[in-house]
Design an enzyme around this catalytic site. Structure first.
Site, mmCIF file in Angstrom:
data_model
loop_
_atom_site.group_PDB
_atom_site.id
_atom_site.type_symbol
_atom_site.label_atom_id
_atom_site.label_comp_id
_atom_site.label_asym_id
_atom_site.label_seq_id
_atom_site.Cartn_x
_atom_site.Cartn_y
_atom_site.Cartn_z
ATOM 1 N N ASN A 210 0.847 -1.200 0.000
ATOM 2 C CA ASN A 210 0.000 0.000 0.000
ATOM 3 C C ASN A 210 0.879 1.245 0.000
ATOM 4 O O ASN A 210 2.102 1.153 0.001
ATOM 5 C CB ASN A 210 -0.955 -0.020 1.199
ATOM 6 C CG ASN A 210 -0.194 -0.132 2.498
ATOM 7 O OD1 ASN A 210 0.603 0.725 2.840
ATOM 8 N ND2 ASN A 210 -0.420 -1.218 3.236
ATOM 9 N N PRO A 305 -2.930 -11.852 10.199
ATOM 10 C CA PRO A 305 -3.321 -11.623 11.594
ATOM 11 C C PRO A 305 -3.497 -10.126 11.841
ATOM 12 O O PRO A 305 -2.771 -9.317 11.257
ATOM 13 C CB PRO A 305 -2.135 -12.176 12.393
ATOM 14 C CG PRO A 305 -0.993 -12.242 11.438
ATOM 15 C CD PRO A 305 -1.578 -12.401 10.069
ATOM 16 N N ILE A 307 -2.606 -7.483 14.100
ATOM 17 C CA ILE A 307 -1.580 -7.377 15.148
ATOM 18 C C ILE A 307 -2.135 -6.612 16.356
ATOM 19 O O ILE A 307 -1.994 -7.036 17.505
ATOM 20 C CB ILE A 307 -0.320 -6.670 14.588
ATOM 21 C CG1 ILE A 307 0.203 -7.448 13.376
ATOM 22 C CG2 ILE A 307 0.752 -6.546 15.657
ATOM 23 C CD1 ILE A 307 1.237 -6.711 12.558
ATOM 24 N N LYS A 337 -13.752 1.209 15.545
ATOM 25 C CA LYS A 337 -12.480 0.474 15.697
ATOM 26 C C LYS A 337 -11.968 0.540 17.135
ATOM 27 O O LYS A 337 -11.392 -0.420 17.647
ATOM 28 C CB LYS A 337 -11.415 1.034 14.755
ATOM 29 C CG LYS A 337 -11.580 0.510 13.337
ATOM 30 C CD LYS A 337 -10.600 1.113 12.354
ATOM 31 C CE LYS A 337 -11.103 0.817 10.945
ATOM 32 N NZ LYS A 337 -10.339 1.496 9.910
#
Ligand code: CTP
Length: 413
Positions: A210, A305, A307, A337
């Site tokens: 990205n 995953p 993190i 979030k």
């Protein structure tokens, strides 16, 4: 002028093999301009002679609590009063246990008990002793009493094993002690930062990634170090120099970043997840370069995953700051979030063409349970300092609350 110029440092040496490093520590403290006096336990004298430490410190070494002559010269109360800071290095498992109990049955323990200045310990022991729940409990107790715990390091040990428990190198201890005297908002705290993108290989020459440049994460790591923290930066591939006084770990994939973070998290007070971790990776990585063909191509992806979520799911998570890069509905998405990943704070920004990624300026909105703060468009270096100052305030607020809860629990037990 050196940070330790004219400072009185009382160095306690307890009986572990790492005591041989105390000689170098005395020398380095003096190089920084400190006046050093050494107090040794009886066991420490089996590992290194008082004469060595006397020669290096230029002062008589203190050991006896009950020697009338020594006490007349400079007794335990005078020694405690003389010091601007007390550092016990090495601090054995036994010495830490005695510190927790508040014992005063030898000179070093008595000086620690009488000490009203910052007290730091540099643990040094076998990895199994370090990992024992008794030691972990003692450590939590010392931290709750504001004792600075410096280290330990991970690596090969004198007993032939490998793992956490090595005393930090003298140079690192001196650096951390300097940090304690700097009035930084994060003095003595251990901060772990992730930064940059991750690269998920498709074949030996291609990857998914990205636009993250790592600039914000690096600026935050620098700002945390400036605020006196001991900072480790786990970074994906970026074109940035490691900030001064920051310990860098380079990784490429999300899985490598996950492993590096988990390897350090037990010794972290504050975790800052600024990395733009790739949410997915190719399910299969081709061993050879994939050749083009006329047909369409589909790449099967599997999730990486998370993190940050893994860190907050730990039984004793550190204080956590996450980042959210959004293209819209900033507050709604960021607060979602914050809750979904059980974060202490989240710093959110809008991303899009010329905004957020790859540029030197940014604006942030920071949210936490019951509050928020907005930082207007400015250079990422300046923004990072503002963010770290806010983080230090929120960290302190939670730290005070936890200590009060713990003390209440102890009172009612
Ligand atoms: N993060 C992480 N590991 C991942 C993905 C994200 O540690 N595999 C961290 C980022 O460093 C950031 C925060 O989680 O601090 C938010 O990342 P983001 O990708 O925006 O969150 P997601 O839950 O993946 O939501 P989205 O659907 O917007 O991608």
């Amino acid at each position: 002028m050196n940070t330790l110029s004219g400072k009185h440092i009382l160095l306690g040496v307890s009986g572990g093999i790492a005591a041989y490093k105390s000689a170098d520590l005395v020398r380095r403290l003096r190089e920084q301009g400190a006046e050093v006096r050494v107090v040794m336990t009886a066991a420490a004298r089996e590992f290194i002679t008082p004469l060595t430490l006397q020669a290096l410190s230029g002062q008589p070494v203190h050991s006896d609590l009950l020697d009338p002559r020594a006490e007349a010269a400079m007794g335990h109360i005078e020694l405690a009063r003389w010091a601007d800071a007390l550092l016990v290095a090495p601090a054995t498992a036994d010495f830490m246990a005695r510190l927790v109990q508040g014992r005063a049955d030898d000179l070093l323990a008595a000086v620690c008990l009488a000490c009203e200045v910052p007290l730091a310990v540099a643990p040094a022991m076998n990895r199994a002793m370090w990992q024992q729940s008794a030691t972990r409990d003692n450590l939590a107790n010392l931290r709750a009493r504001r004792v600075h715990v410096l280290g330990p390091d991970t690596g090969s040990q004198a007993c032939g094993e490998t793992g956490p428990g090595r005393m930090l190198e003298p140079g690192d201890l001196v650096r951390l002690l300097c940090g304690m005297f700097q009035e930084g908002a994060l003095a003595g705290r251990r901060v772990l930062v992730t930064a940059g993108p991750t690269r998920e290989p498709i074949d030996p020459v291609r990857y998914i990634s990205n636009r993250s440049s790592g600039k914000m994460g690096y600026a935050v790591a620098r700002a945390a170090a400036e605020a006196g923290a001991r900072v480790t930066l786990v970074s994906g591939p970026v074109a940035l120099a490691l900030p001064e006084r920051v310990n860098g770990i380079q990784v490429e994939t999300a899985e490598q970043m996950y492993a590096a973070v988990m390897g350090h998290i037990a010794d972290t007070d504050i975790f800052i997840a600024a990395a733009a971790v790739a949410d997915y990776r190719p399910r299969d990585t081709a061993g050879q370069k994939i050749k083009k063909s006329a047909a369409d191509m589909t790449l099967a992806l599997e999730p990486n995953p998370d993190i940050l979520a893994a860190v907050t799911a730990l039984p004793e998570p550190p204080f956590t700051l996450g980042f959210a890069a959004e293209t819209g509905a900033l507050e709604t998405n960021a607060r979602h979030k914050l809750r979904a990943k059980s974060l202490d704070m989240i710093a959110a920004n809008l991303v899009g063409p010329g905004q957020g990624f790859e540029v030197d300026d940014n604006a942030l909105q920071v949210f936490w349970d019951g509050g928020s703060q907005q930082f207007g468009l400015t250079r990422k270096t300046h923004l990072a300092r503002q963010l770290v100052a806010l983080l230090a305030q929120r960290y302190q607020a939670r730290y005070n609350k936890d200590t009060v809860v713990k003390l209440h629990a102890q009172d009612s037990a």
